[in-house]
Design a protein around this motif. Structure first.
Motif, mmCIF file in Angstrom:
data_model
loop_
_atom_site.group_PDB
_atom_site.id
_atom_site.type_symbol
_atom_site.label_atom_id
_atom_site.label_comp_id
_atom_site.label_asym_id
_atom_site.label_seq_id
_atom_site.Cartn_x
_atom_site.Cartn_y
_atom_site.Cartn_z
ATOM 1 N N HIS A 228 0.853 -1.189 0.000
ATOM 2 C CA HIS A 228 0.000 0.000 0.000
ATOM 3 C C HIS A 228 0.890 1.240 0.000
ATOM 4 O O HIS A 228 1.649 1.452 0.946
ATOM 5 C CB HIS A 228 -0.907 0.007 1.231
ATOM 6 C CG HIS A 228 -1.754 -1.215 1.362
ATOM 7 N ND1 HIS A 228 -2.622 -1.635 0.371
ATOM 8 C CD2 HIS A 228 -1.870 -2.110 2.358
ATOM 9 C CE1 HIS A 228 -3.234 -2.733 0.769
ATOM 10 N NE2 HIS A 228 -2.788 -3.054 1.974
ATOM 11 N N LEU A 229 0.816 2.021 -1.059
ATOM 12 C CA LEU A 229 1.633 3.232 -1.134
ATOM 13 C C LEU A 229 0.964 4.383 -0.396
ATOM 14 O O LEU A 229 1.557 4.997 0.476
ATOM 15 C CB LEU A 229 1.897 3.614 -2.587
ATOM 16 C CG LEU A 229 2.695 2.602 -3.409
ATOM 17 C CD1 LEU A 229 2.935 3.131 -4.817
ATOM 18 C CD2 LEU A 229 4.003 2.257 -2.740
ATOM 19 N N CYS A 230 -0.288 4.698 -0.761
ATOM 20 C CA CYS A 230 -0.970 5.797 -0.087
ATOM 21 C C CYS A 230 -2.460 5.777 -0.399
ATOM 22 O O CYS A 230 -2.916 5.040 -1.266
ATOM 23 C CB CYS A 230 -0.372 7.143 -0.468
ATOM 24 S SG CYS A 230 -0.547 7.594 -2.205
ATOM 25 N N ALA B 33 -2.601 10.041 2.941
ATOM 26 C CA ALA B 33 -2.289 9.261 4.138
ATOM 27 C C ALA B 33 -1.448 8.060 3.716
ATOM 28 O O ALA B 33 -1.691 7.461 2.664
ATOM 29 C CB ALA B 33 -3.574 8.797 4.826
ATOM 30 N N PHE B 34 -0.438 7.733 4.518
ATOM 31 C CA PHE B 34 0.371 6.532 4.311
ATOM 32 C C PHE B 34 -0.265 5.371 5.058
ATOM 33 O O PHE B 34 -0.857 5.564 6.120
ATOM 34 C CB PHE B 34 1.790 6.703 4.871
ATOM 35 C CG PHE B 34 2.710 7.528 4.031
ATOM 36 C CD1 PHE B 34 2.798 7.358 2.660
ATOM 37 C CD2 PHE B 34 3.528 8.465 4.625
ATOM 38 C CE1 PHE B 34 3.665 8.115 1.897
ATOM 39 C CE2 PHE B 34 4.404 9.223 3.873
ATOM 40 C CZ PHE B 34 4.462 9.047 2.507
ATOM 41 N N TYR B 35 -0.078 4.179 4.537
ATOM 42 C CA TYR B 35 -0.517 2.989 5.258
ATOM 43 C C TYR B 35 0.590 2.603 6.229
ATOM 44 O O TYR B 35 1.734 2.427 5.839
ATOM 45 C CB TYR B 35 -0.799 1.834 4.295
ATOM 46 C CG TYR B 35 -1.414 0.653 4.982
ATOM 47 C CD1 TYR B 35 -2.774 0.638 5.258
ATOM 48 C CD2 TYR B 35 -0.644 -0.424 5.390
ATOM 49 C CE1 TYR B 35 -3.349 -0.440 5.914
ATOM 50 C CE2 TYR B 35 -1.211 -1.506 6.041
ATOM 51 C CZ TYR B 35 -2.564 -1.502 6.295
ATOM 52 O OH TYR B 35 -3.132 -2.560 6.942
ATOM 53 N N TYR C 252 -4.361 3.612 7.726
ATOM 54 C CA TYR C 252 -3.807 4.793 7.058
ATOM 55 C C TYR C 252 -3.674 5.934 8.061
ATOM 56 O O TYR C 252 -4.574 6.170 8.860
ATOM 57 C CB TYR C 252 -4.705 5.215 5.888
ATOM 58 C CG TYR C 252 -4.582 4.301 4.701
ATOM 59 C CD1 TYR C 252 -3.591 4.496 3.753
ATOM 60 C CD2 TYR C 252 -5.452 3.232 4.538
ATOM 61 C CE1 TYR C 252 -3.469 3.645 2.661
ATOM 62 C CE2 TYR C 252 -5.335 2.376 3.452
ATOM 63 C CZ TYR C 252 -4.339 2.593 2.514
ATOM 64 O OH TYR C 252 -4.217 1.748 1.435
ATOM 65 N N GLU C 253 -2.520 6.618 7.992
ATOM 66 C CA GLU C 253 -2.239 7.747 8.881
ATOM 67 C C GLU C 253 -1.984 8.998 8.045
ATOM 68 O O GLU C 253 -1.218 8.951 7.081
ATOM 69 C CB GLU C 253 -1.009 7.462 9.742
ATOM 70 C CG GLU C 253 -1.171 6.324 10.729
ATOM 71 C CD GLU C 253 -2.063 6.672 11.904
ATOM 72 O OE1 GLU C 253 -2.361 7.865 12.120
ATOM 73 O OE2 GLU C 253 -2.465 5.738 12.611
ATOM 74 N N PRO C 254 -2.601 10.134 8.402
ATOM 75 C CA PRO C 254 -2.385 11.373 7.660
ATOM 76 C C PRO C 254 -0.912 11.750 7.592
ATOM 77 O O PRO C 254 -0.150 11.487 8.523
ATOM 78 C CB PRO C 254 -3.157 12.411 8.477
ATOM 79 C CG PRO C 254 -4.164 11.626 9.243
ATOM 80 C CD PRO C 254 -3.506 10.296 9.526
ATOM 81 N N CYS C 255 -0.520 12.351 6.492
ATOM 82 C CA CYS C 255 0.869 12.790 6.331
ATOM 83 C C CYS C 255 0.920 14.004 5.410
ATOM 84 O O CYS C 255 -0.074 14.369 4.784
ATOM 85 C CB CYS C 255 1.732 11.654 5.787
ATOM 86 S SG CYS C 255 1.257 11.119 4.150
#
Length: 139
Positions: free
Chosen positions: A88-90, A104-106, A113-116
């Protein structure tokens, strides 16, 4: 009274059908131009307000000392199995502007997924910038 603040990692609106194929083609073209040979294929899929970008990578399993009893399959079957697991890239969040998405990145450690921020230092960017920011997983 506190001023109203917009959170790019909440809300969003469903991605219009007319945008899905053009966005997918932009991402695939960017990947092919800048990261050819780093992946077997890129999968772009849409669900509601989200666009998910996954990569399928070539797996490295040494044939030497491969134990079929441990894995319950041949070396070739193990390689094929690993090739079918996405990286999972994003995930992109659509808010109405096809040029300004939140990303968000996984995180495999948290399984979500976390916000970035984008490499441009902001919380908004293009699908191509999202791919570039998450391409570290292709190294």
């Amino acid at each position: 009274m506190a001023p109203w603040v917009s959170d790019p990692h909440s809300g969003g609106i469903n991605i219009p059908t007319r945008l899905k194929e053009p966005i997918k083609q932009r991402i695939l073209a960017y990947a092919a131009k800048h990261y050819a040979g780093k992946y077997n294929r890129i999968d772009v899929r849409f669900r509601g307000k989200f666009c998910y970008i996954d990569a399928y990578l070539e797996s490295e399993v040494p044939a030497k000392n491969f134990n079929e009893e441990v894995y319950g399959c041949t070396w070739e079957e193990r390689i094929e199995f690993l090739r079918s697991i996405p990286t999972h890239l994003c995930r992109l969040r659509y808010s109405g502007d096809a040029e300004k998405w939140a990303m968000a990145f996984y995180t495999y450690s948290n399984d979500k997924y976390e916000p970035c921020v984008f490499n441009n230092g902001t919380f908004k960017g293009t699908p191509e910038e999202a791919f570039e920011s998450s391409a570290m997983y292709l190294q």
